[in-house]
Write an enzyme that holds these catalytic residues in place. Structure first.
Site, short mmCIF file in Angstrom:
data_model
loop_
_atom_site.label_atom_id
_atom_site.label_comp_id
_atom_site.label_asym_id
_atom_site.label_seq_id
_atom_site.Cartn_x
_atom_site.Cartn_y
_atom_site.Cartn_z
N GLU A 271 0.90 -0.95 0.05
CA GLU A 271 -0.10 0.02 0.05
C GLU A 271 0.94 1.10 -0.07
O GLU A 271 1.32 1.40 1.01
CB GLU A 271 -0.85 -0.08 1.33
CG GLU A 271 -2.17 1.03 1.28
CD GLU A 271 -2.28 2.02 2.38
OE1 GLU A 271 -2.13 3.20 1.80
OE2 GLU A 271 -2.17 1.50 3.40
N CYS A 305 -2.57 8.58 3.13
CA CYS A 305 -2.49 7.75 1.80
C CYS A 305 -3.59 8.50 0.97
O CYS A 305 -3.45 8.50 -0.24
CB CYS A 305 -2.21 6.46 1.83
SG CYS A 305 -0.80 5.81 2.61
C1 UN1 Z 1 -3.48 5.59 5.00
O1 UN1 Z 1 -3.41 6.77 5.11
O2 UN1 Z 1 -2.13 4.76 5.01
O3 UN1 Z 1 -9.12 5.49 4.67
C2 UN1 Z 1 -4.46 4.65 5.70
C3 UN1 Z 1 -8.51 6.05 5.51
C4 UN1 Z 1 -7.84 5.35 6.66
C5 UN1 Z 1 -6.58 4.82 6.47
C6 UN1 Z 1 -5.95 5.59 5.83
N1 UN1 Z 1 -9.38 4.47 7.07
O4 UN1 Z 1 -8.27 7.58 5.29
#
Ligand code: UN1
Length: 518
Positions: A271, A305
């Site tokens: 990821e 992310c």
């Molecule tokens: C991340 O930023 O690596 O959907 C995960 C989201 C969170 C997870 C983010 N539940 O923003």
């Protein structure tokens, strides 16, 4: 309370015993804490830059001890029936519930998340525990009709082995939990290399697993923690006792992990970076869109992310919407995340601020117009922390800078005329994690989700790009990596599939009708 005292109080709540002046152990195999042979790592809080703790990091050689521990305990753990493994995860979830405030406190201190977001992150762990407990009673395979008489074909999902988990600073608890809770119910053991910025969160999470294991008299060696740098990650990736490495972080890091693990034909679950876009149609409910945009663009200080980085707006509403975003940015309460009313905390460090400034410079050079923000805030914030005004930049379509992920609150706004052009702009980046459209036009919504629409792993309608629930499979396409974590059938990543053919007849017919008389 000073940060060091807060750490001591949080540690005490979880029963992490430690002499206050000595560095923390860089290697934890089950309940054995071993001082690392590596360098001293000083952990500073992004809130004001003061030191939270020091760690004696593990050497690459010591990571092998963690791998050995996970490998030795695997045969025991895989033999426990899955619903009993689920019982351990239920206990972990219960402790995380009881200790929610304490765990969130570690996240706020180490990452600088606001209280709401830190609590939300722990809730994500609790949610994934509940999900994993349920799954522990349904790790099901298919049966298939056989072409041969008196034969049965079926698939079984069996444990895989010790799983290597490499996590990033921005979700130090939830992303580990997505992987670890599923891997545990699947019968796998764990070797975790957390971000070097968040080892205290990792110690706290590991402690919760230890406490739950103690309650059930299970060897805590099923969970192992290695605090160290890239060489630790490299050792985990190279070791063929680890059939799966799940890594979260930058695209260059992910490429390295993918190549190293592939060289020994291991599996990866990656990821990596996102560069998430949202299309705003002329029919959109703009009040709703505005709230979604602001949360997705500035929440977690733009360090998810899934953060919104690109807004693709129909030209008839671009000016109105940009003005509304800029106005809403003026009222954001930016500051010390320990204060309950704060909604935006600091960036993780100086480096992020420099990257943000560099991206803004490039945007200007590439024809961008800064509509608001981008400056550092020094008044009414703790000195020593990096607090910034989120930036809003109007960009011509498809310049180089908008194709890059900058881990900071910068939102690029671009205009479109035709829906097909919006999708084309949206997809014209190397990353493919999350995406959204705001529209009241049912055809546009469906087209955005269709084969000719968004090319991302996550595509939403009338909600933002961030803040996914754990029940959905989470992950992306293109340079975001491969595989899905957390919801639906992601559990299959942590298991191996065996196809079984059973003959309960007295003959030995061959498939494909082959005759082979001897
Ligand atoms: C991340 O930023 O690596 O959907 C995960 C989201 C969170 C997870 C983010 N539940 O923003």
């Amino acid at each position: 309370m000073k940060v060091r005292e807060s750490v001591a109080a949080l540690r005490k709540s979880l029963g992490i015993h430690h002499p206050s002046d000595a560095p923390f152990a860089g290697l934890v195999t089950g309940d054995r804490y071993v001082a690392g042979e590596g360098d001293i790592l000083s952990i500073a809080t992004p809130i004001d830059g003061s030191e939270l703790a020091r760690f004696k990091t593990a050497s690459a050689h010591q990571s092998c001890e963690a791998i050995r521990s996970a490998s030795d305990s695997y045969s025991f753990w895989r033999s426990i029936p899955a619903p009993q493994r689920g019982e351990l995860v239920r206990r972990i979830g219960n402790i995380a519930r009881e200790q929610k405030q304490t765990l969130a406190g570690f996240i706020t201190l180490e990452v600088g998340k606001t209280q709401q977001e830190a609590l939300g992150e722990v809730q994500e762990w609790i949610d994934v525990c509940d999900f994993a407990v349920g799954l522990s009673r349904q790790l099901h395979g298919l049966t298939v009709v056989s072409e041969r008489s008196q034969h049965r074909l079926m698939e079984q999902w069996l444990p895989l082995g010790p799983v290597g988990i490499i996590t990033a600073f921005n979700f130090p608890v939830a992303v580990w939990a997505w992987n670890a809770m599923l891997a545990l119910i699947c019968g796998d053991t764990l070797v975790w290399k957390p971000s070097e910025k968040t080892p205290l969160c990792a110690l706290a999470c590991h402690r919760v697993v230890q406490l739950a294991a103690e309650q059930l008299d299970i060897s805590p060696q099923i969970s192992n923690l290695v605090i160290g740098g890239a060489s630790v990650g490299q050792t985990i990736c190279e070791d063929d006792r680890i059939p799966l490495v799940s890594a979260t972080g930058s695209i260059p890091m992910g490429k390295k992990v993918a190549q190293t693990v592939a060289a020994r034909l291991g599996r990866t679950l990656l990821e990596l970076g996102g560069n998430n876009g949202m299309v705003i149609s002329p029919t959109a409910d703009l009040d709703l869109a505005l709230r979604a945009i602001v949360f997705a663009a500035v929440g977690t200080t733009g360090q998810r992310c899934t953060s919104l980085r690109r807004l693709i707006v129909h030209k008839t509403i671009l000016e109105r919407l940009s003005a509304a975003i800029a106005e809403s940015y003026q009222g954001l309460r930016i500051g010390d995340p320990r204060e309950e009313t704060t909604i935006i905390g600091p960036l993780i460090g100086e480096h992020s601020f420099l990257q943000m400034q560099e991206a803004l410079d490039q945007a200007r050079q590439q024809g961008g117009e800064l509509l608001c923000g981008g400056d550092r805030i020094t008044a009414k914030v703790p000195p020593g922390g990096v607090y910034v005004e989120p930036a809003l930049v109007k960009m011509p379509a498809q310049t180089d800078i908008v194709k890059q992920e900058t881990f900071a609150p910068i939102l690029y706004v671009m205009e479109y005329e035709e829906f097909a052009q919006a999708v084309q702009i949206h997809n014209d980046v190397p990353q493919g994690l999350s995406s959204a459209i705001f529209t009241e036009d049912m055809r546009e919504a469906e087209r955005f989700l269709s084969v000719n629409g968004s090319d991302c792993g996550i595509a939403n309608v009338n909600i933002g790009t961030s803040g996914a629930e754990i029940g959905g499979a989470f992950g992306g396409e293109k340079e975001t990596g491969r595989g899905r974590e957390s919801g639906t059938d992601s559990w299959r990543n942590y298991m191996r599939r065996a196809t079984n053919t059973i003959n309960y007849g007295d003959e030995l017919p061959l498939a494909q009708g082959i005759e082979f008389d001897i």
